[in-house]
Design a protein around this motif. Structure first.
Motif, PDB file in Angstrom:
ATOM      1  N   ARG A  10       0.930  -1.066  -0.098  1.00  0.00           N
ATOM      2  CA  ARG A  10       0.022   0.048   0.011  1.00  0.00           C
ATOM      3  C   ARG A  10       0.881   1.432   0.088  1.00  0.00           C
ATOM      4  O   ARG A  10       0.412   2.125  -0.715  1.00  0.00           O
ATOM      5  CB  ARG A  10      -0.903   0.103   1.391  1.00  0.00           C
ATOM      6  CG  ARG A  10      -2.029  -0.902   1.114  1.00  0.00           C
ATOM      7  CD  ARG A  10      -3.047  -0.846   2.286  1.00  0.00           C
ATOM      8  NE  ARG A  10      -3.900  -1.963   2.655  1.00  0.00           N
ATOM      9  CZ  ARG A  10      -3.637  -2.708   3.648  1.00  0.00           C
ATOM     10  NH1 ARG A  10      -2.876  -2.621   4.501  1.00  0.00           N
ATOM     11  NH2 ARG A  10      -4.634  -3.783   3.583  1.00  0.00           N
ATOM     12  N   LEU A  11       1.867   1.184   0.641  1.00  0.00           N
ATOM     13  CA  LEU A  11       2.886   2.382   1.017  1.00  0.00           C
ATOM     14  C   LEU A  11       3.435   2.529  -0.531  1.00  0.00           C
ATOM     15  O   LEU A  11       3.665   3.817  -1.122  1.00  0.00           O
ATOM     16  CB  LEU A  11       3.964   2.172   2.023  1.00  0.00           C
ATOM     17  CG  LEU A  11       4.689   3.319   2.371  1.00  0.00           C
ATOM     18  CD1 LEU A  11       3.854   4.386   2.944  1.00  0.00           C
ATOM     19  CD2 LEU A  11       5.631   3.025   3.439  1.00  0.00           C
ATOM     20  N   LYS A  14       1.188   3.988  -3.046  1.00  0.00           N
ATOM     21  CA  LYS A  14       0.860   5.756  -2.626  1.00  0.00           C
ATOM     22  C   LYS A  14       2.180   6.380  -3.032  1.00  0.00           C
ATOM     23  O   LYS A  14       1.729   7.511  -3.616  1.00  0.00           O
ATOM     24  CB  LYS A  14       0.832   5.680  -1.209  1.00  0.00           C
ATOM     25  CG  LYS A  14       0.567   7.083  -0.558  1.00  0.00           C
ATOM     26  CD  LYS A  14       0.343   7.464   0.868  1.00  0.00           C
ATOM     27  CE  LYS A  14       0.381   8.789   1.464  1.00  0.00           C
ATOM     28  NZ  LYS A  14       0.047   8.870   2.725  1.00  0.00           N
ATOM     29  N   ILE A  15       3.109   5.826  -3.175  1.00  0.00           N
ATOM     30  CA  ILE A  15       4.217   6.669  -3.718  1.00  0.00           C
ATOM     31  C   ILE A  15       4.280   6.635  -5.324  1.00  0.00           C
ATOM     32  O   ILE A  15       4.564   7.559  -5.943  1.00  0.00           O
ATOM     33  CB  ILE A  15       5.826   6.077  -3.154  1.00  0.00           C
ATOM     34  CG1 ILE A  15       5.871   6.165  -1.696  1.00  0.00           C
ATOM     35  CG2 ILE A  15       6.912   6.740  -3.771  1.00  0.00           C
ATOM     36  CD1 ILE A  15       6.889   5.414  -0.912  1.00  0.00           C
ATOM     37  N   ALA A  56      10.583   2.665   1.574  1.00  0.00           N
ATOM     38  CA  ALA A  56       9.227   3.444   1.225  1.00  0.00           C
ATOM     39  C   ALA A  56       8.860   4.348   2.076  1.00  0.00           C
ATOM     40  O   ALA A  56       8.488   5.631   1.726  1.00  0.00           O
ATOM     41  CB  ALA A  56       8.045   2.291   1.038  1.00  0.00           C
ATOM     42  N   ARG A  57       8.974   4.237   3.283  1.00  0.00           N
ATOM     43  CA  ARG A  57       8.834   5.119   4.388  1.00  0.00           C
ATOM     44  C   ARG A  57       9.634   6.519   4.412  1.00  0.00           C
ATOM     45  O   ARG A  57       9.246   7.699   4.353  1.00  0.00           O
ATOM     46  CB  ARG A  57       8.835   4.680   5.874  1.00  0.00           C
ATOM     47  CG  ARG A  57       7.725   3.709   6.327  1.00  0.00           C
ATOM     48  CD  ARG A  57       7.717   3.561   7.813  1.00  0.00           C
ATOM     49  NE  ARG A  57       9.047   3.350   8.253  1.00  0.00           N
ATOM     50  CZ  ARG A  57       9.326   1.868   8.432  1.00  0.00           C
ATOM     51  NH1 ARG A  57       8.469   0.802   8.185  1.00  0.00           N
ATOM     52  NH2 ARG A  57      10.439   1.723   9.124  1.00  0.00           N
ATOM     53  N   ARG A  59      11.010   7.734   1.678  1.00  0.00           N
ATOM     54  CA  ARG A  59      10.645   8.341   0.338  1.00  0.00           C
ATOM     55  C   ARG A  59       9.540   9.190   0.651  1.00  0.00           C
ATOM     56  O   ARG A  59       9.234  10.216  -0.049  1.00  0.00           O
ATOM     57  CB  ARG A  59      10.522   7.360  -0.877  1.00  0.00           C
ATOM     58  CG  ARG A  59      11.664   6.550  -1.181  1.00  0.00           C
ATOM     59  CD  ARG A  59      11.669   5.937  -2.597  1.00  0.00           C
ATOM     60  NE  ARG A  59      10.990   6.832  -3.818  1.00  0.00           N
ATOM     61  CZ  ARG A  59      10.869   6.501  -4.855  1.00  0.00           C
ATOM     62  NH1 ARG A  59      11.063   5.161  -5.222  1.00  0.00           N
ATOM     63  NH2 ARG A  59      10.606   7.345  -5.782  1.00  0.00           N
ATOM     64  N   VAL A  60       8.534   8.587   1.538  1.00  0.00           N
ATOM     65  CA  VAL A  60       7.335   9.382   1.933  1.00  0.00           C
ATOM     66  C   VAL A  60       7.761  10.579   2.850  1.00  0.00           C
ATOM     67  O   VAL A  60       7.261  11.680   2.669  1.00  0.00           O
ATOM     68  CB  VAL A  60       6.463   8.497   2.319  1.00  0.00           C
ATOM     69  CG1 VAL A  60       4.956   9.193   2.890  1.00  0.00           C
ATOM     70  CG2 VAL A  60       6.031   7.581   1.269  1.00  0.00           C
ATOM     71  N   ARG A  61       8.341  10.202   3.904  1.00  0.00           N
ATOM     72  CA  ARG A  61       8.662  11.409   4.895  1.00  0.00           C
ATOM     73  C   ARG A  61       9.842  12.229   4.995  1.00  0.00           C
ATOM     74  O   ARG A  61       9.825  13.030   5.518  1.00  0.00           O
ATOM     75  CB  ARG A  61       8.622  10.477   6.217  1.00  0.00           C
ATOM     76  CG  ARG A  61       7.595   9.707   6.731  1.00  0.00           C
ATOM     77  CD  ARG A  61       7.825   8.883   7.865  1.00  0.00           C
ATOM     78  NE  ARG A  61       6.684   7.812   8.154  1.00  0.00           N
ATOM     79  CZ  ARG A  61       6.668   6.785   9.310  1.00  0.00           C
ATOM     80  NH1 ARG A  61       7.685   6.740   9.658  1.00  0.00           N
ATOM     81  NH2 ARG A  61       5.576   6.083   9.474  1.00  0.00           N
TER      82      ARG A  61
END
Length: 345
Positions: A10-11, A14-15, A56-57, A59-61
């Motif tokens: 899912r993450l 989202k990216i 992944a986290r 890249r998002v945060r």
């Protein structure tokens, strides 16, 4: 598909959207992980999944933090800045410099503290550089609960990876941060047969007394196999730290920053020194002066903790190496000033 894998998927979507190259890589990794799991290699499979989740986290945060490190990105550059700390309890103050470093950063910065005060005395660090027989020290590691890499020359390697965030890759040691606190306070023991040095650490301080009593064989083993060396003389510290700085700069290319220490003891009410062989505040003064000589000889930057704390006030000071929270910011600001003056940030 496991809950962890679904959350990672899912993450990733989202990216990068559905069926992206990243998601296809995730599927391949999951299939391999499932096969390893069937073969009884669950921990290895889980580590691979956690690594993908961390990437992944990030890249998002734009930042991730663990117990011993923080990694953050600002700007779009691929530049990497690595700040590696090895030493005593005063060094985590560097984490408080993150907001200041962010102002100047264009790329990715990793700040990591490695090891503990028990493996940071200068002669112990040089022992790791010179090499020890793994078979000879294996028993010490078992009896004293030493980490597996306690006798490895981690300080002198040119790059480092953040534990639990290895998927983010390696970082150069742009800055190596050391402290004089371990040399000030720690006592080492020499093995009578092989000559290697150990610091038993403080595992027993936070261990229930019942468990400590169950392991009195360790005390007996230490008494029979080791000779105490006491605290290091300032002359030996001067020689050792000079060699450490030279080796670190040659092997890593890093700029070396060293924390000095507060020279006063706010809670010390001594007014007669008749029975005080070596006053602690005098020893700290001698080591601060020795560090100043080392800095001049080897082009080392000194974070003058002594000056910063005295300007801010030391009434609430816990001891010379543990700072109240409101004193960490001024020290971190001084560390950032050093980086700016050296044009590192």
């Amino acid at each position: 598909m496991s809950t962890l894998a679904r959350n990672v998927q899912r993450l990733v979507r989202k990216i990068a959207g559905e069926n992206s190259a990243m998601e296809r890589r995730l599927r391949g990794t999951y299939r391999k992980a499932a096969l390893r799991s069937e073969a009884g290699e669950d921990s290895r499979a889980e580590r691979a999944m956690r690594g993908l989740a961390a990437s992944a986290r990030f890249r998002v945060r734009g930042e991730l933090t663990t117990r011993s490190a923080t990694v953050f990105r600002r700007g779009k550059s691929d530049n990497r800045l690595g700040i590696y700390m090895l030493g005593a309890c005063d060094l985590p103050t560097v984490f408080a410099a993150k907001p200041f470093i962010e102002q100047d950063l264009d790329g990715v910065c990793a700040i990591m503290r490695d090891g503990e005060v028990a493996d940071a005395r200068s002669d112990f660090l040089l022992q790791a550089l010179d090499g020890v027989d793994p078979d000879a020290v294996a028993e010490a590691g078992q009896y004293l609960k030493l980490p597996p890499d306690a006798f490895e020359p981690r300080l002198f390697k040119p790059e480092f990876q953040v534990p639990a965030l290895a998927s983010l890759g390696s970082f150069p040691k742009t800055v190596v941060v050391l402290s004089i606190a371990a040399d000030l306070s720690r006592s080492l023991y020499r093995n009578n047969e092989h000559g290697y040095l150990v610091d038993p650490g403080g595992w027993w301080l936070t261990t229930p007394m019942g468990e400590v009593m169950e392991h009195l064989d360790r005390v007996t083993w230490m008494r029979e196999n080791f000779t105490g060396l006491g605290k290091i003389p300032v002359e030996d510290f001067h020689h050792n730290m000079g060699r450490i700085v030279t080796e670190v700069k040659q092997r890593t290319g890093a700029h070396v920053v060293v924390f000095n220490t507060l020279t006063v003891s706010p809670g010390d009410l001594t007014h007669t020194y008749q029975f005080v062989r070596i006053p602690h505040n005098l020893r700290r003064m001698e080591f601060d002066l020795a560090l100043a000589d080392i800095a001049a000889e080897h082009d080392v930057s000194v974070v003058d903790v002594d000056r910063v704390l005295k300007l801010e006030g030391v009434k609430e000071q816990i001891d010379f190496a543990h700072f109240p929270m409101d004193r960490m910011i001024p020290i971190a600001r001084e560390f950032h000033r050093v980086l700016r003056d050296r044009e590192i940030v």
